[in-house]
Every structure is written in structure tokens, then in C-alpha cells.
Design a protein around this motif. Structure first.
Motif, short mmCIF file in Angstrom:
data_model
loop_
_atom_site.label_atom_id
_atom_site.label_comp_id
_atom_site.label_asym_id
_atom_site.label_seq_id
_atom_site.Cartn_x
_atom_site.Cartn_y
_atom_site.Cartn_z
N ILE A 196 -89.16 42.69 -24.06
CA ILE A 196 -89.05 41.42 -24.77
C ILE A 196 -89.85 41.52 -26.06
O ILE A 196 -91.04 41.86 -26.03
N GLU A 197 -89.21 41.25 -27.19
CA GLU A 197 -89.89 41.31 -28.47
C GLU A 197 -90.08 39.90 -29.03
O GLU A 197 -89.15 39.09 -29.02
N MET A 198 -91.30 39.64 -29.50
CA MET A 198 -91.60 38.36 -30.14
C MET A 198 -92.28 38.65 -31.47
O MET A 198 -93.33 39.29 -31.51
N LEU A 199 -91.65 38.21 -32.55
CA LEU A 199 -92.19 38.44 -33.89
C LEU A 199 -92.82 37.15 -34.41
O LEU A 199 -92.12 36.15 -34.61
N LYS A 259 -82.10 23.83 -26.32
CA LYS A 259 -82.89 25.01 -26.01
C LYS A 259 -82.49 26.16 -26.92
O LYS A 259 -81.39 26.24 -27.42
N ILE A 260 -83.45 27.08 -27.08
CA ILE A 260 -83.20 28.32 -27.81
C ILE A 260 -82.73 29.37 -26.83
O ILE A 260 -83.40 29.66 -25.84
N GLU A 261 -81.55 29.92 -27.06
CA GLU A 261 -81.02 30.95 -26.18
C GLU A 261 -81.27 32.33 -26.76
O GLU A 261 -81.10 32.56 -27.96
N THR A 262 -81.67 33.28 -25.91
CA THR A 262 -81.84 34.68 -26.33
C THR A 262 -81.11 35.55 -25.33
O THR A 262 -80.58 35.09 -24.32
N ASP A 263 -81.14 36.84 -25.60
CA ASP A 263 -80.48 37.79 -24.70
C ASP A 263 -81.11 37.78 -23.31
O ASP A 263 -80.50 38.20 -22.35
N ASN A 264 -82.36 37.32 -23.24
CA ASN A 264 -83.06 37.30 -21.96
C ASN A 264 -83.02 35.93 -21.30
O ASN A 264 -83.75 35.67 -20.37
N GLY A 265 -82.18 35.02 -21.77
CA GLY A 265 -82.09 33.71 -21.17
C GLY A 265 -82.58 32.70 -22.03
O GLY A 265 -83.09 31.85 -22.31
N LEU A 301 -90.96 22.86 -28.57
CA LEU A 301 -91.42 24.22 -28.83
C LEU A 301 -92.30 24.75 -27.70
O LEU A 301 -92.16 25.90 -27.27
N GLU A 302 -93.20 23.91 -27.25
CA GLU A 302 -94.09 24.32 -26.16
C GLU A 302 -93.29 24.64 -24.90
O GLU A 302 -93.56 25.64 -24.23
N GLU A 303 -92.32 23.80 -24.59
CA GLU A 303 -91.49 24.03 -23.41
C GLU A 303 -90.71 25.33 -23.53
O GLU A 303 -90.61 26.10 -22.57
N SER A 304 -90.16 25.57 -24.72
CA SER A 304 -89.38 26.79 -24.95
C SER A 304 -90.26 28.03 -24.83
O SER A 304 -89.88 29.04 -24.22
N TYR A 305 -91.46 27.96 -25.40
CA TYR A 305 -92.39 29.08 -25.35
C TYR A 305 -92.78 29.40 -23.91
O TYR A 305 -92.79 30.56 -23.48
N LEU A 306 -93.08 28.36 -23.14
CA LEU A 306 -93.47 28.55 -21.74
C LEU A 306 -92.32 29.10 -20.91
O LEU A 306 -92.53 29.92 -20.01
N GLU A 307 -91.10 28.67 -21.22
CA GLU A 307 -89.93 29.18 -20.50
C GLU A 307 -89.77 30.68 -20.73
O GLU A 307 -89.45 31.43 -19.79
N LYS A 308 -89.98 31.12 -21.96
CA LYS A 308 -89.85 32.54 -22.25
C LYS A 308 -90.96 33.35 -21.56
O LYS A 308 -90.73 34.47 -21.09
N LEU A 309 -92.15 32.77 -21.48
CA LEU A 309 -93.25 33.46 -20.82
C LEU A 309 -93.04 33.55 -19.32
O LEU A 309 -93.61 34.41 -18.65
N MET A 323 -86.60 38.05 -29.45
CA MET A 323 -85.47 38.98 -29.34
C MET A 323 -84.53 38.83 -30.54
O MET A 323 -83.33 38.82 -30.42
N GLY A 324 -85.14 38.70 -31.72
CA GLY A 324 -84.38 38.62 -32.96
C GLY A 324 -83.83 37.25 -33.29
O GLY A 324 -83.16 37.08 -34.32
N VAL A 325 -84.09 36.27 -32.46
CA VAL A 325 -83.58 34.91 -32.69
C VAL A 325 -84.70 34.03 -33.24
O VAL A 325 -85.72 33.83 -32.57
N SER A 326 -84.52 33.54 -34.45
CA SER A 326 -85.52 32.70 -35.10
C SER A 326 -85.49 31.29 -34.52
O SER A 326 -84.44 30.64 -34.48
N ILE A 327 -86.64 30.81 -34.06
CA ILE A 327 -86.73 29.46 -33.53
C ILE A 327 -86.40 28.45 -34.62
O ILE A 327 -85.61 27.52 -34.41
N VAL A 328 -87.02 28.61 -35.79
CA VAL A 328 -86.81 27.66 -36.88
C VAL A 328 -85.36 27.61 -37.33
O VAL A 328 -84.76 26.54 -37.46
#
Length: 201
Positions: A138-141, A195-201, A97-105, A160-165
Motif C-alpha cells: 500500500i502506497e501513501m504519498l 468514500k474514496i475508492e482505491t485498488d485496495n478497497g 477525511l478522518e473516517e477515510s484515513y482510518l478505513e485505509k489503516l 495507491m495513486g488516487v488523490s483525495i483532494v
């Protein structure tokens, strides 16, 4: 009847402000943490490793990682694991999770950060953040629940509308349908394997 109606109105008057105040408090808490993260991202004087460490330190108090791990595994598959496997899964999952969060940032490029008003959804509170530039958004809910200890903690994030869980739950269920828990742990030990994929990578 009048007494009943009056009592009902009084209950609404007492309950609604509390819920509103809690939502406001959660938004303020999230906004402060997010602003701290953004300040670290904007700080050109620190290297990436230091920046990442500071970012994780800033956001950790917001998250219930253990709850996210359980939700991502699902009740049935969680019960398949023994105590040692659960402990290792939790550690590996938090790292992922930490790696995924940092990648998005890493996608952040000095965009404007907007923290919307908190929204009460049944017994949950949602806080939507937007990173907005002229060419990108970029939207994060952040989805909060109230823990038994009375703290409001994040149990899921939609990027971006993709739930991590939900995304991880689908991945884990697909693996465990034909493979063992140990096979799943082996995949999680491999850096970058899930990895979690979103529209932004």
C-alpha cells in the motif's frame, strides 16, 4: 561576468542546502508521526475506538484540513457558500477525511513500513510511504506545502495513486453542477455516503 557567475554559484550554495534541510526535516517529522500511528495499530492492548482516537491525535498536526477542504471544493464552488455553510462543510469534510484515513489503516496487517526520502517538487515536498508485506503493498504519498506561518503541512494525500483532494473535488463538482450547496451538505451529513475508492478497497 566572472563576478556575476561567482555570485550565482554562491546563491546556489546558500539556497540548495536550505531546501535539502527542509526536505529532511519534513521527512523526519512525517516519519515520527507515521511510526506513532503504526505503534498504535500494533498495540493489541487497546480497543479500536481508543486506537482510532490516538491515531487521529497523532496525525492531525501534519495536516492543514482547512486548506484541503478549500482545495476539494474548488475556488468557484467555495465562493458559492456563505460563512455558515463553509464552517459546516469544513467540519463535515474533516470528519469524512478522518473516517477515510482510518478505513485505509484498517487494511494494515503488520506490514513493514518504509518512509522514502523526501522529494522536493517545485515549492512542495512529497513524502512517499509504503506498507509492504509478502502479498500486498500500500502506497501513501503525503504532499506538503509551506504555510504562511512557516509550517510544512499536508494539503493532499495520494492513496495507491488516487488523490483525495482531486477525487472529492470531482465528486463535489458533479453534485453542485445540478444541485445546491445545501444538497451537498446533506449528503456529507449521511455517514458513508461519499468514500474514496482505491485498488485496495
Amino acid at each position: 561576468m566572472r563576478l556575476l557567475i561567482s555570485s550565482f554559484i554562491m546563491i546556489l550554495m546558500l539556497v540548495t542546502p536550505v531546501a535539502a534541510n527542509e526536505a529532511d526535516a519534513v521527512r523526519k517529522m512525517a516519519s515520527e508521526r507515521i511510526n506513532t500511528v503504526i505503534n498504535h495499530l500494533r498495540d493489541q492492548a487497546i480497543d479500536k475506538e481508543t486506537r482510532n482516537s490516538l491515531v487521529i491525535k497523532a496525525i492531525k498536526p501534519l495536516f492543514d484540513f482547512s486548506q484541503m477542504a478549500k482545495l476539494s471544493m474548488g475556488k468557484t464552488n467555495w465562493l458559492r457558500m456563505n460563512k455558515a455553510q463553509r464552517a459546516e462543510f469544513n467540519d463535515l469534510f474533516v470528519k469524512r477525511l478522518e473516517e477515510s484515513y482510518l478505513e485505509k489503516l484498517d487494511l494494515y496487517n503488520d506490514e513493514e513500513v518504509i518512509v522514502e526520502e523526501a522529494e522536493s517538487v517545485k515549492t512542495r515536498i512529497h513524502v512517499l510511504t509504503r506498507l509492504v508485506s509478502d502479498s500486498n503493498k500500500i502506497e501513501m504519498l503525503y504532499k506538503f506545502y509551506k504555510s504562511r506561518g512557516g509550517q510544512w503541512l499536508v494539503y493532499d494525500v495520494e492513496i495507491m495513486g488516487v488523490s483525495i483532494v482531486q477525487t472529492y473535488r470531482s465528486q463535489f463538482a458533479g453534485i453542485l453542477e445540478n444541485q445546491s450547496v445545501e444538497d451537498l451538505l446533506k449528503k456529507l451529513r449521511q455517514a458513508g455516503s461519499m468514500k474514496i475508492e482505491t485498488d485496495n478497497g
